[in-house]
Enzyme design. Sequence first.
Site, PDB file in Angstrom:
ATOM      1  N   GLU A 236     -14.564 -42.940 -18.438  1.00 17.99           N
ATOM      2  CA  GLU A 236     -13.929 -41.414 -17.953  1.00 17.99           C
ATOM      3  C   GLU A 236     -13.509 -41.579 -16.593  1.00 17.99           C
ATOM      4  OE1 GLU A 236     -17.022 -38.712 -18.954  1.00 17.99           O
ATOM      5  OE2 GLU A 236     -15.916 -38.244 -20.853  1.00 17.99           O
TER       6      GLU A 236
ATOM      7  N   GLU B 282     -19.266 -42.496 -28.073  1.00 13.00           N
ATOM      8  CA  GLU B 282     -20.260 -41.274 -27.971  1.00 13.00           C
ATOM      9  C   GLU B 282     -20.030 -40.263 -28.796  1.00 13.00           C
ATOM     10  OE1 GLU B 282     -20.241 -39.542 -23.902  1.00 13.00           O
ATOM     11  OE2 GLU B 282     -19.779 -41.344 -23.122  1.00 13.00           O
TER      12      GLU B 282
END
Length: 972
Positions: free
Chosen positions: A416, A492
Amino acid sequence: MTDTDTDIAYVVDVSPGSGTLPPRAWPPASDATRLSLNGSWRFRLSPYADADTAFTAEGYDASAWDTLRVPGHWVLQGQGRHGSPAYTNTPYPFPVDPPFVPTENPTGDHLHTFDLPAHWPAGGEAVLRFDGVESCARVWLNGAELGEFKGSRLPHEFAVTGQLRPRGNVLAVRVHQWSSGSYLEDQDQWWLPGIFRDVTLLHRPEGAVRDHFVHASYDHVRGTGTLRVDSEPAGRVLVPELGIDVASGETATVPVEPWSAEQPRLYEGELVTDGERVRLRVGFRTVRVEDGLIKANGRPLLFRGVNRHEFHPETGRTLDLATMREDVLLMKRHNINAVRTSHYPPHPAFLDLCDELGLWVVDECDLETHGFHAVGWRGNPVADPRWTPALLDRAARMVERDKNHPSVVVWSLGNECGTGEGLSAMAAWIRERDPSRPLHYEGDRSCKDTDFYSRMYADHAEVEAIGRGEEAALDDPESDARRRAMPFVQCEYAHAMGNGPGGLAEYQELFEKYPRLQGGFVWEWIDHGLAHPEFGYAYGGDFGEELHDGNFVCDGLLFPDRTPSPGLTAFKSVVQPVRMDGDGREGVVRIRNLYDVSDLSHLEFAWAYEKDGATVREGVLDVPAVGPGGSVELALPEPPRRDPDAETQWTLRARLAKDTAWAERGHVVAWAQLPVEGGMQPPAPGGSAPVRAGGRIALGCGEFDARTGALLAVGGLPVTGFGCDVWRAPTDNDNGMPWVAGSSLAAKWRALGLDRMQHRVEAVEPRADSLVVRTRVAPAASDLALRVTYHWISNGIRLALRMDVEPEGAWQVPLPRLGVRLGLPAAYDRVTWFGAGPGESYPDTGAGAMLGIWSATVPELQTPYVRPQENGARSGTRWAELTDGVRPLLVDGGTFAFTARPWSTRELDAAAHRTDLVAGDTVWLHLDARQHGIGSASCGPGVLPDHRLRPGQEQFRVQFSVRDSAAPRRPA
Ligand code: GAL
């Protein structure tokens, strides 16, 4: 002083540091001497970065300072004297003003005095190594400054030859909580400053290995391994078991058994230079993306993975070896075959354990800049070339340290960080240095720097579209085409926050159906609840942080103390590498081998034929050694005799036939249950006529309030608070993602008033042999309602209820639950039941629960989610007996979910920590016809349509009876 002061300018300098040695492979076991500098150090905390540096001078008297355990985080030591931990998910806890950090910058000065051991060799060189310091350190030895560095979860070394003396060496380390490096370390976790990994002094004999690179590939067509060890300086490479004895840099090709997560075959070897003998643990494997698939040793991989942060409730990110081993053992025992080291390289010893015990590892760089999202990614370091040297330094420190681990099969650039040229520079450097491993990064959908397509929290429908190769176009045709040709992994998914995650089985079905989908990594391994004297386990806000993200930090498959949560038990079943299905009535079972490389010969298949939950016959099935991907259909033994009145089933268990390195013989790897006959419900007992006396109505063994129609007693056992119930204490998944909590399901439930339903009694109607109670159940300020009618009959021994529910109005939201609630005396604190167990199960989470007869105390029925919420339902229950040890209450006559707790739903809902819950004088028993599913909307998709509880016409049956006998109904 200000941050332009030259003495502390390094804190906000974007460069990675100065004075350190070039990165290299983690020093494996070798015959060179080393000295651990871990232990008790002197410590002083200052509020600012520019505190005086007098302490670094020789002869400084630090006897008045505190002591601190190194490795460790200062905020977790000293009982609050050293500040406190703080938790944020994405927000930086300081203004986004890169590279600057707050003037109030907690600064920990560390001092350690040590002698060289008597056996410390003369000559050679010495290196001082730090395996992890958060976030920035400046180092002095015996008064001389060595340099300074950033990159918290990465190793840094200094040459210290010449500075050492036999006795009284003084190591001084200044650590700042905040530095420019903090901008690169915005992972979703506690901010925990300190020297949190080992500090070691390494002797480097003359001619010792400075760095070495083990290249060990496997050719699955020929069955050979090729080994080349590059070494500086050169040396000899010995692997006696394989007859290898070559010079470093030379190649040897020999027949070998390959390394895989399933069969982690390691060959012991040695690299011998003039100065050192270094242990090699060689695992031969080749990982590459080919034909649109990630393949290891020629076979496509299916990741049954988890994301692992390093966490211990007492010591934060300081983990001892035993804890690391426990993590790997727990993973192996729960059928997990892969781990993503979110979001930084772990302690290097963890990777040794993965090599040895077998896990595919996605090794992720210590890099996340998520907090720039809040400012439209303005100033994002990965898109600013001034930061590129720091990014490259991080990439190199990861790759160089971990390059010799066979378990590491993928390099991940970080997490991220948005997009930017810095990431491309890292990718280019890694590809050049180690072309043998595919690259991962999730945050750039163009996939220009990666070898496979990765997403997080894509819902089932999107995953299926990707599986079919029919995903929506995203950007330019070139990157769309590149991405479509790539394999897919969910780096994820299945956010394991609180009760849940729901929907695991449905994801797994997709992963197994579409070859392009190569599995995923559950978010995440362990709850980061910090041990706290008042709260039990603390989460964000519990230390008075002005900005925090609450309990979003507790979203693991393990509770903070490493007890498996029901989510982990379910995951184990969902990803079991052996599937057994078939037809119990016909007595056939199909066994499918879903292993990558193992046949079934390491397993023993046990069968049991069960009648009403009790085993009546059992034995072992003779199963051929079916190879990976294969299957076999087998006849089960003839059941003793058909018994149509009883509920019968086969329970099959695949157990380890021998001890392994990670579990003992008998450990259950996979199981299945195949129903035979459905059994019969006890018939509803009738006959008694209602009798009104005082304010009460007696009906057989039941007693009711004549005005409200509520049940007051059964068989003389007093009952309180009886009635239809639709409310549950919202789970983290009901509450949805914290940043959109206002639109969550729980918010809608509360807005509607499902937590405060009113019960208006329309009629209490004694009939000839029954009692009918009509009610309208509705929240204030709404005209939506449920018409609830209770039909009671009794034969004097049993009391039967049929509850009819009819919704009124246009209901737009699902109900949390639908059933009845009753209060029993607190002494009713033990339960035996025939149903799913032993753990909790909800419509979409129950894969780990088996149909059987189970027993537990009421406290044991509570699942200890760090933030209290709905938990503990035992579904598929045929009967449940609660007892005070004297007069058991039996509930049967239908199939239901039961929940029993020593506090009410309201109290559960109001609690913020487990310590808020105090057992009262009532055991609250919920008997539910249905519950709404769980889903994983705390970060991801909600409840799938099949598991939603849409208000509709419902009929729920259940019976009560009380016996005058302490003996349990069935042996558990
Ligand atoms: C992801 C992130 C993780 C964690 C998770 C939610 O976006 O990569 O670090 O924050 O969401 O728990």
